[in-house]
Design a protein around this motif. Structure first.
Motif, PDB file in Angstrom:
ATOM      1  N   PHE A  83     -31.278 -20.538 -15.161  1.00 44.91           N
ATOM      2  CA  PHE A  83     -32.532 -21.286 -15.081  1.00 44.91           C
ATOM      3  C   PHE A  83     -32.848 -21.928 -16.428  1.00 44.91           C
ATOM      4  O   PHE A  83     -33.150 -23.119 -16.507  1.00 44.91           O
ATOM      5  N   GLY A  84     -32.753 -21.150 -17.495  1.00 45.02           N
ATOM      6  CA  GLY A  84     -33.018 -21.686 -18.829  1.00 45.02           C
ATOM      7  C   GLY A  84     -32.021 -22.749 -19.238  1.00 45.02           C
ATOM      8  O   GLY A  84     -32.390 -23.793 -19.782  1.00 45.02           O
ATOM      9  N   SER A  85     -30.747 -22.508 -18.960  1.00 48.81           N
ATOM     10  CA  SER A  85     -29.712 -23.489 -19.305  1.00 48.81           C
ATOM     11  C   SER A  85     -29.908 -24.795 -18.545  1.00 48.81           C
ATOM     12  O   SER A  85     -29.562 -25.868 -19.043  1.00 48.81           O
ATOM     13  N   SER A  86     -30.465 -24.711 -17.342  1.00 52.24           N
ATOM     14  CA  SER A  86     -30.744 -25.916 -16.560  1.00 52.24           C
ATOM     15  C   SER A  86     -31.789 -26.781 -17.262  1.00 52.24           C
ATOM     16  O   SER A  86     -31.672 -28.006 -17.285  1.00 52.24           O
ATOM     17  N   PHE A  87     -32.794 -26.140 -17.843  1.00 59.32           N
ATOM     18  CA  PHE A  87     -33.813 -26.885 -18.590  1.00 59.32           C
ATOM     19  C   PHE A  87     -33.201 -27.602 -19.785  1.00 59.32           C
ATOM     20  O   PHE A  87     -33.656 -28.673 -20.173  1.00 59.32           O
ATOM     21  N   GLN A  88     -32.177 -26.996 -20.370  1.00 62.12           N
ATOM     22  CA  GLN A  88     -31.494 -27.602 -21.515  1.00 62.12           C
ATOM     23  C   GLN A  88     -30.414 -28.591 -21.078  1.00 62.12           C
ATOM     24  O   GLN A  88     -29.831 -29.258 -21.918  1.00 62.12           O
ATOM     25  N   GLU A  89     -30.165 -28.647 -19.789  1.00 60.80           N
ATOM     26  CA  GLU A  89     -29.074 -29.457 -19.232  1.00 60.80           C
ATOM     27  C   GLU A  89     -27.736 -29.065 -19.869  1.00 60.80           C
ATOM     28  O   GLU A  89     -26.868 -29.893 -20.121  1.00 60.80           O
ATOM     29  N   ASN A  90     -27.563 -27.768 -20.065  1.00 59.48           N
ATOM     30  CA  ASN A  90     -26.350 -27.221 -20.667  1.00 59.48           C
ATOM     31  C   ASN A  90     -25.418 -26.773 -19.540  1.00 59.48           C
ATOM     32  O   ASN A  90     -25.285 -25.586 -19.247  1.00 59.48           O
ATOM     33  N   TRP A  91     -24.779 -27.735 -18.927  1.00 62.10           N
ATOM     34  CA  TRP A  91     -23.985 -27.485 -17.720  1.00 62.10           C
ATOM     35  C   TRP A  91     -22.760 -26.628 -18.006  1.00 62.10           C
ATOM     36  O   TRP A  91     -22.348 -25.844 -17.154  1.00 62.10           O
ATOM     37  N   SER A  92     -22.173 -26.735 -19.194  1.00 57.55           N
ATOM     38  CA  SER A  92     -21.001 -25.908 -19.504  1.00 57.55           C
ATOM     39  C   SER A  92     -21.408 -24.432 -19.633  1.00 57.55           C
ATOM     40  O   SER A  92     -20.653 -23.551 -19.213  1.00 57.55           O
ATOM     41  N   ALA A  93     -22.589 -24.167 -20.181  1.00 54.78           N
ATOM     42  CA  ALA A  93     -23.072 -22.783 -20.248  1.00 54.78           C
ATOM     43  C   ALA A  93     -23.322 -22.247 -18.847  1.00 54.78           C
ATOM     44  O   ALA A  93     -23.030 -21.080 -18.556  1.00 54.78           O
ATOM     45  N   ILE A  94     -23.845 -23.096 -17.962  1.00 56.31           N
ATOM     46  CA  ILE A  94     -24.110 -22.676 -16.588  1.00 56.31           C
ATOM     47  C   ILE A  94     -22.816 -22.281 -15.887  1.00 56.31           C
ATOM     48  O   ILE A  94     -22.774 -21.291 -15.153  1.00 56.31           O
ATOM     49  N   ALA A  95     -21.743 -23.010 -16.141  1.00 53.56           N
ATOM     50  CA  ALA A  95     -20.449 -22.666 -15.526  1.00 53.56           C
ATOM     51  C   ALA A  95     -20.011 -21.270 -15.957  1.00 53.56           C
ATOM     52  O   ALA A  95     -19.568 -20.464 -15.130  1.00 53.56           O
ATOM     53  N   ILE A  96     -20.155 -20.962 -17.225  1.00 56.12           N
ATOM     54  CA  ILE A  96     -19.796 -19.630 -17.725  1.00 56.12           C
ATOM     55  C   ILE A  96     -20.713 -18.571 -17.116  1.00 56.12           C
ATOM     56  O   ILE A  96     -20.259 -17.503 -16.685  1.00 56.12           O
ATOM     57  N   GLN A  97     -21.996 -18.868 -17.059  1.00 51.94           N
ATOM     58  CA  GLN A  97     -22.958 -17.925 -16.491  1.00 51.94           C
ATOM     59  C   GLN A  97     -22.689 -17.692 -15.006  1.00 51.94           C
ATOM     60  O   GLN A  97     -22.839 -16.563 -14.513  1.00 51.94           O
ATOM     61  N   MET A  98     -22.270 -18.730 -14.308  1.00 52.22           N
ATOM     62  CA  MET A  98     -21.919 -18.558 -12.893  1.00 52.22           C
ATOM     63  C   MET A  98     -20.710 -17.637 -12.749  1.00 52.22           C
ATOM     64  O   MET A  98     -20.662 -16.810 -11.836  1.00 52.22           O
ATOM     65  N   PHE A  99     -19.746 -17.757 -13.659  1.00 52.17           N
ATOM     66  CA  PHE A  99     -18.595 -16.859 -13.640  1.00 52.17           C
ATOM     67  C   PHE A  99     -19.064 -15.414 -13.815  1.00 52.17           C
ATOM     68  O   PHE A  99     -18.611 -14.516 -13.103  1.00 52.17           O
ATOM     69  N   TYR A 100     -19.979 -15.183 -14.771  1.00 53.01           N
ATOM     70  CA  TYR A 100     -20.529 -13.841 -14.964  1.00 53.01           C
ATOM     71  C   TYR A 100     -21.181 -13.345 -13.663  1.00 53.01           C
ATOM     72  O   TYR A 100     -21.013 -12.185 -13.282  1.00 53.01           O
ATOM     73  N   GLY A 101     -21.954 -14.207 -13.028  1.00 56.15           N
ATOM     74  CA  GLY A 101     -22.612 -13.825 -11.780  1.00 56.15           C
ATOM     75  C   GLY A 101     -21.622 -13.436 -10.703  1.00 56.15           C
ATOM     76  O   GLY A 101     -21.786 -12.414 -10.029  1.00 56.15           O
ATOM     77  N   ILE A 102     -20.583 -14.231 -10.543  1.00 63.42           N
ATOM     78  CA  ILE A 102     -19.559 -13.936  -9.537  1.00 63.42           C
ATOM     79  C   ILE A 102     -18.849 -12.622  -9.863  1.00 63.42           C
ATOM     80  O   ILE A 102     -18.592 -11.803  -8.984  1.00 63.42           O
ATOM     81  N   TYR A 103     -18.547 -12.420 -11.130  1.00 64.08           N
ATOM     82  CA  TYR A 103     -17.887 -11.191 -11.579  1.00 64.08           C
ATOM     83  C   TYR A 103     -18.755  -9.981 -11.234  1.00 64.08           C
ATOM     84  O   TYR A 103     -18.273  -8.970 -10.701  1.00 64.08           O
ATOM     85  N   LEU A 104     -20.054 -10.076 -11.522  1.00 66.48           N
ATOM     86  CA  LEU A 104     -20.973  -8.980 -11.219  1.00 66.48           C
ATOM     87  C   LEU A 104     -21.086  -8.736  -9.718  1.00 66.48           C
ATOM     88  O   LEU A 104     -21.164  -7.583  -9.276  1.00 66.48           O
ATOM     89  N   VAL A 105     -21.078  -9.794  -8.934  1.00 66.17           N
ATOM     90  CA  VAL A 105     -21.127  -9.645  -7.474  1.00 66.17           C
ATOM     91  C   VAL A 105     -19.868  -8.938  -6.973  1.00 66.17           C
ATOM     92  O   VAL A 105     -19.935  -8.090  -6.087  1.00 66.17           O
ATOM     93  N   ALA A 106     -18.718  -9.263  -7.558  1.00 70.28           N
ATOM     94  CA  ALA A 106     -17.474  -8.584  -7.174  1.00 70.28           C
ATOM     95  C   ALA A 106     -17.559  -7.094  -7.517  1.00 70.28           C
ATOM     96  O   ALA A 106     -17.133  -6.246  -6.715  1.00 70.28           O
ATOM     97  N   LEU A 107     -18.115  -6.771  -8.685  1.00 68.25           N
ATOM     98  CA  LEU A 107     -18.292  -5.352  -9.022  1.00 68.25           C
ATOM     99  C   LEU A 107     -19.223  -4.670  -8.023  1.00 68.25           C
ATOM    100  O   LEU A 107     -19.001  -3.530  -7.632  1.00 68.25           O
ATOM    101  N   TYR A 108     -20.265  -5.366  -7.615  1.00 65.14           N
ATOM    102  CA  TYR A 108     -21.176  -4.816  -6.610  1.00 65.14           C
ATOM    103  C   TYR A 108     -20.445  -4.608  -5.280  1.00 65.14           C
ATOM    104  O   TYR A 108     -20.549  -3.550  -4.667  1.00 65.14           O
ATOM    105  N   LEU A 109     -19.709  -5.621  -4.878  1.00 67.58           N
ATOM    106  CA  LEU A 109     -19.018  -5.584  -3.591  1.00 67.58           C
ATOM    107  C   LEU A 109     -18.034  -4.420  -3.494  1.00 67.58           C
ATOM    108  O   LEU A 109     -17.913  -3.788  -2.447  1.00 67.58           O
ATOM    109  N   PHE A 110     -17.351  -4.118  -4.583  1.00 63.48           N
ATOM    110  CA  PHE A 110     -16.349  -3.054  -4.585  1.00 63.48           C
ATOM    111  C   PHE A 110     -16.848  -1.783  -5.268  1.00 63.48           C
ATOM    112  O   PHE A 110     -16.058  -0.950  -5.707  1.00 63.48           O
ATOM    113  N   SER A 111     -18.161  -1.619  -5.322  1.00 64.01           N
ATOM    114  CA  SER A 111     -18.758  -0.495  -6.049  1.00 64.01           C
ATOM    115  C   SER A 111     -18.390   0.866  -5.473  1.00 64.01           C
ATOM    116  O   SER A 111     -18.523   1.882  -6.163  1.00 64.01           O
ATOM    117  N   ASN A 112     -17.882   0.916  -4.237  1.00 64.86           N
ATOM    118  CA  ASN A 112     -17.467   2.210  -3.682  1.00 64.86           C
ATOM    119  C   ASN A 112     -16.265   2.773  -4.446  1.00 64.86           C
ATOM    120  O   ASN A 112     -15.941   3.950  -4.316  1.00 64.86           O
TER     121      ASN A 112
END
Length: 129
Positions: A91-120
């Motif tokens: 959200f903050g990076s969007s205000f800065q129009e820092n699209w490359s940071a958003i791409a990295i942050q999206m990777f972090y989000g996906i990584y965390l979702v994968a950890l959640y998905l396989f948390s068993n």
């Protein structure tokens, strides 16, 4: 099943160390980090009243989140908190129009979702007996 638990533990290491590292390097220079964040948002519509407190709390959150991921502590809750934090950063990076940071942050989000998905497969380093 042991192989999957080891793999899951190994998967926690990179992202846990990343969050931990972010927090560790920012805490000793917290005021400098906060001032830099404020300057980075001066030209945006995001008010300083929001940026400054968030900047003060962020390194502590990153540090604690990194530690929790590394030891596998309440991994479902921890990954949910991580995704929420990443969404705030996006959200903050969007205000800065820092699209490359958003791409990295999206990777972090996906990584965390994968950890959640396989948390068993999570095997906390500090387990109840």
């Amino acid at each position: 099943m042991k192989k999957e638990k080891v793999a899951y533990t190994l998967a926690r290491l990179p992202i846990g160390l990343s969050f931990l590292g972010h927090g560790l390097v920012r805490l000793p220079k917290l005021n400098q980090f906060v001032n830099g964040m404020q300057k980075g948002f001066e030209a945006t519509y995001l008010p300083t009243e929001i940026v400054k407190p968030f900047a003060f709390v962020l390194p502590f959150l990153e540090l604690l989140l990194g530690l929790a991921i590394l030891i596998g502590f309440k991994i479902k809750n921890t990954t949910i908190l991580g995704v929420v934090l990443v969404c705030l950063l996006i959200f903050g990076s969007s205000f800065q129009e820092n699209w490359s940071a958003i791409a990295i942050q999206m990777f972090y989000g996906i990584y965390l979702v994968a950890l959640y998905l396989f948390s068993n497969y999570n095997k906390p380093l500090i387990a109840k007996k």
